[in-house]
Motif scaffolding. Structure first.
Motif, PDB file in Angstrom:
ATOM      1  N   SER A 134       0.833  -1.205   0.000  1.00 36.67           N
ATOM      2  CA  SER A 134       0.000   0.000   0.000  1.00 36.67           C
ATOM      3  C   SER A 134       0.869   1.258   0.000  1.00 36.67           C
ATOM      4  O   SER A 134       2.050   1.233   0.355  1.00 36.67           O
ATOM      5  N   SER A 135       0.270   2.379  -0.390  1.00 34.36           N
ATOM      6  CA  SER A 135       0.993   3.644  -0.442  1.00 34.36           C
ATOM      7  C   SER A 135       0.015   4.806  -0.306  1.00 34.36           C
ATOM      8  O   SER A 135      -1.180   4.674  -0.597  1.00 34.36           O
ATOM      9  N   ILE A 136       0.560   5.935   0.113  1.00 33.36           N
ATOM     10  CA  ILE A 136      -0.237   7.156   0.285  1.00 33.36           C
ATOM     11  C   ILE A 136       0.253   8.204  -0.702  1.00 33.36           C
ATOM     12  O   ILE A 136       1.460   8.412  -0.857  1.00 33.36           O
ATOM     13  N   GLN A 137      -0.690   8.871  -1.368  1.00 34.30           N
ATOM     14  CA  GLN A 137      -0.340   9.888  -2.350  1.00 34.30           C
ATOM     15  C   GLN A 137      -0.806  11.275  -1.881  1.00 34.30           C
ATOM     16  O   GLN A 137      -1.935  11.419  -1.384  1.00 34.30           O
ATOM     17  N   LEU A 138       0.076  12.255  -2.018  1.00 34.90           N
ATOM     18  CA  LEU A 138      -0.246  13.658  -1.752  1.00 34.90           C
ATOM     19  C   LEU A 138       0.024  14.435  -3.038  1.00 34.90           C
ATOM     20  O   LEU A 138       1.167  14.543  -3.471  1.00 34.90           O
ATOM     21  N   ASN A 139      -1.034  14.960  -3.629  1.00 37.51           N
ATOM     22  CA  ASN A 139      -0.898  15.610  -4.936  1.00 37.51           C
ATOM     23  C   ASN A 139      -1.354  17.065  -4.904  1.00 37.51           C
ATOM     24  O   ASN A 139      -2.234  17.452  -4.121  1.00 37.51           O
ATOM     25  N   ASN A 140      -0.740  17.866  -5.791  1.00 38.51           N
ATOM     26  CA  ASN A 140      -1.177  19.246  -6.038  1.00 38.51           C
ATOM     27  C   ASN A 140      -1.152  20.119  -4.793  1.00 38.51           C
ATOM     28  O   ASN A 140      -2.025  20.964  -4.586  1.00 38.51           O
ATOM     29  N   VAL A 191       2.306  27.208   5.639  1.00 36.57           N
ATOM     30  CA  VAL A 191       1.413  26.052   5.608  1.00 36.57           C
ATOM     31  C   VAL A 191       1.570  25.362   4.255  1.00 36.57           C
ATOM     32  O   VAL A 191       1.419  25.994   3.212  1.00 36.57           O
ATOM     33  N   MET A 192       1.912  24.072   4.292  1.00 37.11           N
ATOM     34  CA  MET A 192       1.900  23.239   3.093  1.00 37.11           C
ATOM     35  C   MET A 192       0.627  22.407   3.146  1.00 37.11           C
ATOM     36  O   MET A 192       0.453  21.600   4.060  1.00 37.11           O
ATOM     37  N   ARG A 193      -0.259  22.581   2.191  1.00 38.35           N
ATOM     38  CA  ARG A 193      -1.601  22.017   2.300  1.00 38.35           C
ATOM     39  C   ARG A 193      -1.980  21.242   1.047  1.00 38.35           C
ATOM     40  O   ARG A 193      -1.503  21.520  -0.055  1.00 38.35           O
ATOM     41  N   TRP A 194      -2.870  20.269   1.260  1.00 39.34           N
ATOM     42  CA  TRP A 194      -3.389  19.450   0.155  1.00 39.34           C
ATOM     43  C   TRP A 194      -4.907  19.472   0.245  1.00 39.34           C
ATOM     44  O   TRP A 194      -5.549  18.553   0.762  1.00 39.34           O
ATOM     45  N   LEU A 195      -5.500  20.533  -0.246  1.00 39.76           N
ATOM     46  CA  LEU A 195      -6.943  20.719  -0.151  1.00 39.76           C
ATOM     47  C   LEU A 195      -7.629  20.127  -1.371  1.00 39.76           C
ATOM     48  O   LEU A 195      -7.051  20.033  -2.453  1.00 39.76           O
ATOM     49  N   SER A 196      -8.864  19.742  -1.203  1.00 36.73           N
ATOM     50  CA  SER A 196      -9.612  19.080  -2.266  1.00 36.73           C
ATOM     51  C   SER A 196      -9.885  20.015  -3.434  1.00 36.73           C
ATOM     52  O   SER A 196     -10.117  21.221  -3.257  1.00 36.73           O
ATOM     53  N   ASP A 197      -9.837  19.444  -4.643  1.00 36.03           N
ATOM     54  CA  ASP A 197     -10.199  20.192  -5.844  1.00 36.03           C
ATOM     55  C   ASP A 197     -11.686  20.086  -6.158  1.00 36.03           C
ATOM     56  O   ASP A 197     -12.171  20.727  -7.101  1.00 36.03           O
ATOM     57  N   SER A 198     -12.397  19.260  -5.402  1.00 36.24           N
ATOM     58  CA  SER A 198     -13.812  19.028  -5.695  1.00 36.24           C
ATOM     59  C   SER A 198     -14.665  19.460  -4.512  1.00 36.24           C
ATOM     60  O   SER A 198     -14.165  19.851  -3.456  1.00 36.24           O
ATOM     61  N   THR A 199     -15.967  19.393  -4.713  1.00 39.78           N
ATOM     62  CA  THR A 199     -16.912  19.752  -3.649  1.00 39.78           C
ATOM     63  C   THR A 199     -17.421  18.523  -2.911  1.00 39.78           C
ATOM     64  O   THR A 199     -18.334  18.633  -2.086  1.00 39.78           O
ATOM     65  N   SER A 200     -16.848  17.356  -3.196  1.00 42.66           N
ATOM     66  CA  SER A 200     -17.303  16.134  -2.545  1.00 42.66           C
ATOM     67  C   SER A 200     -16.821  16.096  -1.094  1.00 42.66           C
ATOM     68  O   SER A 200     -15.999  16.909  -0.667  1.00 42.66           O
ATOM     69  N   GLU A 201     -17.307  15.124  -0.348  1.00 39.13           N
ATOM     70  CA  GLU A 201     -16.953  15.009   1.064  1.00 39.13           C
ATOM     71  C   GLU A 201     -15.575  14.392   1.270  1.00 39.13           C
ATOM     72  O   GLU A 201     -15.058  14.384   2.382  1.00 39.13           O
ATOM     73  N   THR A 202     -14.973  13.859   0.210  1.00 40.10           N
ATOM     74  CA  THR A 202     -13.638  13.275   0.302  1.00 40.10           C
ATOM     75  C   THR A 202     -12.634  14.139  -0.465  1.00 40.10           C
ATOM     76  O   THR A 202     -13.007  14.972  -1.277  1.00 40.10           O
ATOM     77  N   ASN A 203     -11.358  13.905  -0.172  1.00 35.96           N
ATOM     78  CA  ASN A 203     -10.288  14.736  -0.725  1.00 35.96           C
ATOM     79  C   ASN A 203      -9.563  13.983  -1.835  1.00 35.96           C
ATOM     80  O   ASN A 203      -8.848  13.010  -1.577  1.00 35.96           O
ATOM     81  N   ASP A 204      -9.724  14.455  -3.070  1.00 35.92           N
ATOM     82  CA  ASP A 204      -9.134  13.768  -4.209  1.00 35.92           C
ATOM     83  C   ASP A 204      -7.634  14.010  -4.360  1.00 35.92           C
ATOM     84  O   ASP A 204      -6.988  13.403  -5.217  1.00 35.92           O
ATOM     85  N   ASN A 205      -7.052  14.872  -3.532  1.00 39.44           N
ATOM     86  CA  ASN A 205      -5.611  15.116  -3.576  1.00 39.44           C
ATOM     87  C   ASN A 205      -4.832  14.338  -2.517  1.00 39.44           C
ATOM     88  O   ASN A 205      -3.597  14.411  -2.489  1.00 39.44           O
ATOM     89  N   VAL A 206      -5.536  13.622  -1.669  1.00 36.16           N
ATOM     90  CA  VAL A 206      -4.899  12.771  -0.653  1.00 36.16           C
ATOM     91  C   VAL A 206      -5.540  11.391  -0.756  1.00 36.16           C
ATOM     92  O   VAL A 206      -6.721  11.225  -0.430  1.00 36.16           O
ATOM     93  N   THR A 207      -4.776  10.415  -1.218  1.00 34.62           N
ATOM     94  CA  THR A 207      -5.356   9.099  -1.489  1.00 34.62           C
ATOM     95  C   THR A 207      -4.505   7.974  -0.912  1.00 34.62           C
ATOM     96  O   THR A 207      -3.309   8.124  -0.672  1.00 34.62           O
ATOM     97  N   LEU A 208      -5.144   6.833  -0.733  1.00 43.83           N
ATOM     98  CA  LEU A 208      -4.506   5.602  -0.275  1.00 43.83           C
ATOM     99  C   LEU A 208      -4.723   4.536  -1.343  1.00 43.83           C
ATOM    100  O   LEU A 208      -5.862   4.259  -1.723  1.00 43.83           O
ATOM    101  N   THR A 209      -3.630   3.962  -1.839  1.00 42.63           N
ATOM    102  CA  THR A 209      -3.717   2.918  -2.848  1.00 42.63           C
ATOM    103  C   THR A 209      -3.471   1.563  -2.195  1.00 42.63           C
ATOM    104  O   THR A 209      -2.460   1.365  -1.516  1.00 42.63           O
TER     105      THR A 209
END
Length: 237
Positions: A134-140, A191-209
């Motif tokens: 498994s791995s964790i991704q932090l994007n954008n 502040v280094m931040r990874w905020l969501s690009d969408s309006t959904s309840e989950t964050n598409d810039n922080v993921t777990l594969t």
């Protein structure tokens, strides 16, 4: 009868305005002085959406480190990926963490630069290593501050593998050859931040594969170790 000419001249002179001289008679110099001392008190977490404001909810969503200055890693967010269903296929799960960020303060006043790296341990389920591969991704990610100087560079595609291998998160380069302090990056609180690009309840810039068929039932927890270090030569290290 005509008035004497001398009387008329005297009357004219009486109403003559003499301008004062504006020529400088000399100059002198004085000094203005001030002395600054690097602070040693911890810096409280700020709001990642508006760094001019404090973050009263920081303690519930992450770790307020309490590290003392003048170079400190003030705050790191926990990352939550919710409750998922075991799958036979590889899956990518978005974080439920609302405002994931880390905070660094550089109040040294030296412009030496700094770097943050991160490592993730294996996931653990009741004392046993779990979720292999498994791995964790932090994007954008981006960096924000109330500082008027240049911010650190944030790595745009971060992949944290759960094998302990370190990955660069952000780097603030040192001041340039001129030696002028404000040519350095990352001065002040950032502040280094990874905020969501969408309006959904989950964050598409922080993921777990999670690889297919590698998930076991139960709760799994991994430790993310964030390390801040000074980089006097402005290079990574």
């Amino acid at each position: 009868m005509k008035k004497p000419l001398v009387s008329l001249l005297s009357l004219a002179l009486a109403f003559t305005v003499v301008s004062p001289s504006l020529s400088a008679e000399g100059s002198a110099e004085s000094q203005a002085t001030v002395e600054f001392t690097a602070p040693t008190e911890p810096v409280a977490p700020v709001n990642p959406e508006d760094p001019t404001q404090p973050n009263p909810d920081a303690g519930d969503a992450g770790n307020i480190t309490g590290q003392e200055g003048p170079l400190s890693l003030d705050y790191v967010s926990h990352l939550d990926f919710g409750n998922q269903i075991i799958s036979t296929s590889q899956e990518v799960y978005e974080a439920t963490t609302d405002l994931p960020y880390i905070q660094v303060s550089d109040l040294r006043g030296t412009g030496e630069g700094w770097e943050v790296i991160a490592q993730v341990s294996h996931f653990n389920n009741e004392g046993i290593d779990s979720l292999p591969g498994s791995s964790i991704q932090l994007n954008n990610g981006d960096a924000v501050s109330t500082s008027t100087t240049d911010g650190p560079g944030v790595t745009q595609a971060i992949n944290l593998e759960t094998n302990g291998e370190a990955a660069n998160i952000a780097t603030a380069t040192a001041k340039d050859e001129s030696g002028v302090l404000n040519t350095a990056q990352g001065l002040g609180t950032w502040v280094m931040r990874w905020l969501s690009d969408s309006t959904s309840e989950t964050n598409d810039n922080v993921t777990l594969t999670i690889p297919g068929s590698s998930a076991s039932a139960g709760s799994h927890e991994a430790t993310i170790t964030w390390t801040l270090s000074s980089t006097p030569d402005g290079t990574e290290g």
